[in-house]
Design an enzyme around this catalytic site. Structure first.
Site, PDB file in Angstrom:
ATOM      1  N   LYS A 275       0.542  -1.628   0.150  1.00 53.52           N
ATOM      2  CA  LYS A 275      -0.103   0.317   0.121  1.00 53.52           C
ATOM      3  C   LYS A 275       0.810   1.188   0.118  1.00 53.52           C
ATOM      4  CE  LYS A 275      -4.155   0.780   0.282  1.00 53.52           C
ATOM      5  NZ  LYS A 275      -5.439   0.090   0.272  1.00 53.52           N
TER       6      LYS A 275
ATOM      7  N   ASP B 287      -6.772   3.984  -5.075  1.00 53.96           N
ATOM      8  CA  ASP B 287      -7.612   3.970  -3.634  1.00 53.96           C
ATOM      9  C   ASP B 287      -8.248   5.562  -3.187  1.00 53.96           C
ATOM     10  OD1 ASP B 287      -7.834   2.284  -1.164  1.00 53.96           O
ATOM     11  OD2 ASP B 287      -7.718   3.742   0.051  1.00 53.96           O
TER      12      ASP B 287
HETATM   13  P1  NDP Z   1     -13.222   7.308  -3.353  1.00 56.33           P
HETATM   14  O1  NDP Z   1     -11.839   8.796  -3.552  1.00 56.33           O
HETATM   15  O2  NDP Z   1     -13.569   7.692  -4.879  1.00 56.33           O
HETATM   16  O3  NDP Z   1     -13.849   8.130  -2.359  1.00 56.33           O
HETATM   17  C1  NDP Z   1     -13.683   8.725  -1.364  1.00 56.33           C
HETATM   18  C2  NDP Z   1     -14.937   8.261  -0.325  1.00 56.33           C
HETATM   19  O4  NDP Z   1     -15.154   8.246   1.190  1.00 56.33           O
HETATM   20  C3  NDP Z   1     -15.414  10.034  -0.122  1.00 56.33           C
HETATM   21  O5  NDP Z   1     -17.113   9.881  -0.323  1.00 56.33           O
HETATM   22  C4  NDP Z   1     -14.981  10.284   0.249  1.00 56.33           C
HETATM   23  O6  NDP Z   1     -15.737  12.190   0.814  1.00 56.33           O
HETATM   24  C5  NDP Z   1     -15.230   9.968   1.714  1.00 56.33           C
HETATM   25  N1  NDP Z   1     -14.202  10.069   2.159  1.00 56.33           N
HETATM   26  C6  NDP Z   1     -12.563   9.777   1.964  1.00 56.33           C
HETATM   27  N2  NDP Z   1     -11.821  10.147   3.580  1.00 56.33           N
HETATM   28  C7  NDP Z   1     -13.218  10.141   4.084  1.00 56.33           C
HETATM   29  C8  NDP Z   1     -12.971  11.249   5.499  1.00 56.33           C
HETATM   30  N3  NDP Z   1     -12.087  10.678   5.870  1.00 56.33           N
HETATM   31  N4  NDP Z   1     -13.885  11.080   6.328  1.00 56.33           N
HETATM   32  C9  NDP Z   1     -15.103  10.896   5.842  1.00 56.33           C
HETATM   33  N5  NDP Z   1     -14.675  10.504   4.671  1.00 56.33           N
HETATM   34  C10 NDP Z   1     -14.768   9.976   4.197  1.00 56.33           C
HETATM   35  O7  NDP Z   1     -11.972   6.539  -2.856  1.00 56.33           O
HETATM   36  P2  NDP Z   1     -12.150   4.597  -2.506  1.00 56.33           P
HETATM   37  O8  NDP Z   1     -14.548   4.470  -2.938  1.00 56.33           O
HETATM   38  O9  NDP Z   1     -12.020   4.189  -3.752  1.00 56.33           O
HETATM   39  O10 NDP Z   1     -12.609   3.874  -1.339  1.00 56.33           O
HETATM   40  C11 NDP Z   1     -13.599   4.289  -0.473  1.00 56.33           C
HETATM   41  C12 NDP Z   1     -12.873   2.552   0.555  1.00 56.33           C
HETATM   42  O11 NDP Z   1     -13.112   1.844  -0.055  1.00 56.33           O
HETATM   43  C13 NDP Z   1     -11.682   3.623   1.242  1.00 56.33           C
HETATM   44  O12 NDP Z   1     -11.686   2.750   2.891  1.00 56.33           O
HETATM   45  C14 NDP Z   1     -10.794   3.115   0.386  1.00 56.33           C
HETATM   46  O13 NDP Z   1      -9.457   1.796   1.079  1.00 56.33           O
HETATM   47  C15 NDP Z   1     -12.239   0.873   0.091  1.00 56.33           C
HETATM   48  N6  NDP Z   1     -11.352   0.530  -1.465  1.00 56.33           N
HETATM   49  C16 NDP Z   1     -10.915   0.786  -2.145  1.00 56.33           C
HETATM   50  C17 NDP Z   1     -11.500   0.450  -2.847  1.00 56.33           C
HETATM   51  C18 NDP Z   1     -10.907   0.534  -5.115  1.00 56.33           C
HETATM   52  O14 NDP Z   1     -10.742  -0.275  -5.568  1.00 56.33           O
HETATM   53  N7  NDP Z   1     -11.164   2.183  -4.691  1.00 56.33           N
HETATM   54  C19 NDP Z   1     -10.839  -1.603  -3.260  1.00 56.33           C
HETATM   55  C20 NDP Z   1     -10.986  -1.650  -1.641  1.00 56.33           C
HETATM   56  C21 NDP Z   1     -11.712  -1.085  -0.993  1.00 56.33           C
HETATM   57  P3  NDP Z   1     -14.740  13.437   0.309  1.00 56.33           P
HETATM   58  O15 NDP Z   1     -15.172  13.293  -1.780  1.00 56.33           O
HETATM   59  O16 NDP Z   1     -15.256  14.926   1.093  1.00 56.33           O
HETATM   60  O17 NDP Z   1     -13.801  12.645   0.711  1.00 56.33           O
HETATM   61  O1  2IT Z   2      -7.958  -1.741  -0.989  1.00 57.96           O
HETATM   62  C1  2IT Z   2      -7.916  -2.556  -1.658  1.00 57.96           C
HETATM   63  O2  2IT Z   2      -8.266  -3.183  -2.358  1.00 57.96           O
HETATM   64  C2  2IT Z   2      -7.669  -1.515  -3.521  1.00 57.96           C
HETATM   65  N1  2IT Z   2      -8.096  -0.357  -2.446  1.00 57.96           N
HETATM   66  C3  2IT Z   2      -7.765  -2.037  -4.567  1.00 57.96           C
HETATM   67  C4  2IT Z   2      -6.106  -2.615  -4.719  1.00 57.96           C
HETATM   68  C5  2IT Z   2      -5.593  -3.266  -5.795  1.00 57.96           C
HETATM   69  O3  2IT Z   2      -4.272  -2.973  -6.174  1.00 57.96           O
HETATM   70  O4  2IT Z   2      -6.849  -3.106  -6.964  1.00 57.96           O
END
Ligand code: NDP
Ligand code: 2IT
Length: 443
Positions: free
Chosen positions: A124, A164
């Site tokens: 990460k 992420d």
């Molecule tokens: P994005 O940046 O696309 O979206 C994040 C969302 O969460 C936004 O709505 C954001 O609001 C909100 N957010 C972020 N930080 C905070 C905070 N500190 N407090 C409150 N709200 C917050 O990210 P993802 O959708 O990709 O990721 C969301 C979660 O999923 C994370 O935990 C990530 O690690 C996890 N994840 C992502 C994967 C992926 O493929 N993208 C895979 C597996 C897990 P704002 O826009 O206002 O910041």
């Molecule tokens: O938390 C996660 O699993 C991710 N942000 C995706 C990682 C990846 O390599 O696709």
């Protein structure tokens, strides 16, 4: 293993890394039984080795604002464990990250990737850079500076980053362009790439879809499905949007979503076209939803998403966003299952509470593994120089999520029939990685 003693020691050696300690504690609690049943783990000091990253890379990222001002951010890449494949995991750009954040995310990733059954180790990284309020050119210069240091540590067979929080298609494009320019090779070093230049179909949707697929299996085990169910989702980013899309496709009603500034409740069902426009195109705030949907309500308390009456809760924003109060409110309102679309969104005490109440609790390393699973499929397609159709990728994703569900049931089923998915996911992931580490000798 004396878990308490071990954790005390770990906290002393790694101060100020609360999120990392939280993630390690959960895994150790889950695996204690299987660890003690197999003396080889203790003999090979697996716990001591598995909680320590292979290496931590930290670097300076200088870049220039549009007005000529110079900014400097901190960059990180944690190459946590490569026992079952090259390091694999996302990059997060968010102002509130710390070393402890990346260590928790990297540690979780090791077990999550093992659960996918694909050959990927865990890593990460990211930066305390905040893409919000920056122009496209500023984001590009930042990404170029970030990659100018990172490129020497990564490679298609070494370490393959992805997106992420704060890192989506735009950032992956800039990072990829700079990597290719430096090494002069067009290769699968990042996943989440554009569909025209090496990306996989369904990668954008994969995490959200996968979270819903595994929840579907939980519902099936309990004799029901998504049809007519009310769903609360937090976040409105990549994971939240595509979780909502799949819920709706399966006949569920999503009534709430949020961002870091607040949340909306739309009892008639969220209009996802409006959310996509605000978030994917305009990069705006969730409050703007009310400009198109007059009957919806807004609260500037983002965790109010957990106060609505719902059957299913999908926390898809960030770590520790669903606390014990929220868990109690959900249970009081009759929630059946909570599935973590985000990484560690449910606090430790809330997890214990939900398990104690025998509510379905599907942990992130199982529930959100669909994203990295399709990243693994993107790597495969890049190696083959071939591209599967959206249907083929989606089917493979569905099968992977079904297998993860089965693994959770296999290792998490209690004598009374209740399935502790947290334990199941941790044990299944741990066994695979620990056995591979033993096979490789003392390294
Ligand atoms: P994005 O940046 O696309 O979206 C994040 C969302 O969460 C936004 O709505 C954001 O609001 C909100 N957010 C972020 N930080 C905070 C905070 N500190 N407090 C409150 N709200 C917050 O990210 P993802 O959708 O990709 O990721 C969301 C979660 O999923 C994370 O935990 C990530 O690690 C996890 N994840 C992502 C994967 C992926 O493929 N993208 C895979 C597996 C897990 P704002 O826009 O206002 O910041
Ligand atoms: O938390 C996660 O699993 C991710 N942000 C995706 C990682 C990846 O390599 O696709």
């Amino acid at each position: 293993m004396d878990t308490t003693k071990f954790l005390t020691q770990l906290k002393k050696q790694t101060p100020n890394e609360d999120e990392f300690h939280q993630a390690v504690t959960e895994v150790l609690e889950s695996i204690e039984e299987v660890y003690n049943q197999n003396p080889k783990f203790e003999a090979h000091k697996i716990i001591e080795r598995i909680v320590m990253p292979d290496r931590i890379i930290m670097f300076r990222i200088p870049w220039m604002r549009d007005n000529g001002d110079i900014e400097v951010n901190q960059g990180y890449r944690i190459e946590f464990n490569s026992a079952i494949g090259p390091y694999k995991g996302g990059l997060r750009f968010h102002p509130e990250v710390s070393l402890g954040t990346f260590k928790f995310l990297g540690f979780e990733q090791v077990f999550k990737n093992a659960l996918t059954t694909l050959p990927m180790g865990g890593g990460k990284g990211g930066s305390n850079f905040d893409p919000k309020g920056k122009s496209d050119n500023e984001v590009m210069r930042f990404c170029q500076s970030f990659m100018t240091e990172l490129y020497r540590h990564i490679g298609p067979e070494t370490d393959v980053p992805a997106g992420d929080i704060g890192v989506g298609g735009r950032e992956i494009g800039f990072l990829y362009g700079q990597y290719k320019r430096i090494v002069n090779r067009f290769e699968g070093v990042l996943t989440g790439k554009g569909l025209e230049w090496g990306g996989s179909w369904i990668r954008k949707q994969a995490t959200g879809y996968g979270t819903v697929y595994i929840t579907q299996h939980w519902l099936k085990e309990h004799g029901t499905d998504f049809k007519g169910k009310t769903v609360a989702i937090s976040g409105s980013g990549n994971v939240a949007i595509y979780a909502a899309e799949k819920v709706m496709e399966l006949g569920g009603k999503v009534i709430t979503m949020s961002d870091s500034t607040g949340c909306i409740v739309d009892e008639e069902g969220i209009d996802l076209k409006v959310i996509k426009l605000i978030k994917e195109v305009e990069r705006g705030r969730i409050k703007e939803y009310l400009e198109s949907r007059y009957n919806a309500k807004y609260s500037d308390e983002r965790n109010d998403v957990w106060k609505v009456k719902c059957d299913i809760a999908l926390p898809c924003a960030t770590q520790n966003e669903l606390d014990i109060e929220a868990a109690k409110a959900l249970v009081k309102n009759g929630v059946l299952v909570v599935a973590e679309g985000a990484n560690m969104p449910v606090t430790a005490d809330a997890v214990h509470y939900l398990l104690g109440q025998k509510i379905g609790m599907i942990p992130g390393k199982a529930a959100n593994a669909g994203g990295v699973a399709v990243s693994g499929l993107e790597m495969t397609q890049n190696s083959m120089k071939f591209k599967w159709s959206p249907k083929e990728v989606d089917e493979k994703l569905a099968t992977i999520m079904e297998n993860i569900h089965e693994a959770c049931v296999k290792y998490g089923k209690r004598a009374d029939g209740y399935v502790d998915y947290v334990k199941g996911a941790n044990v299944a992931g741990f066994l695979k990685v620990a056995n591979a580490m033993i096979d490789h000798g003392l390294i």
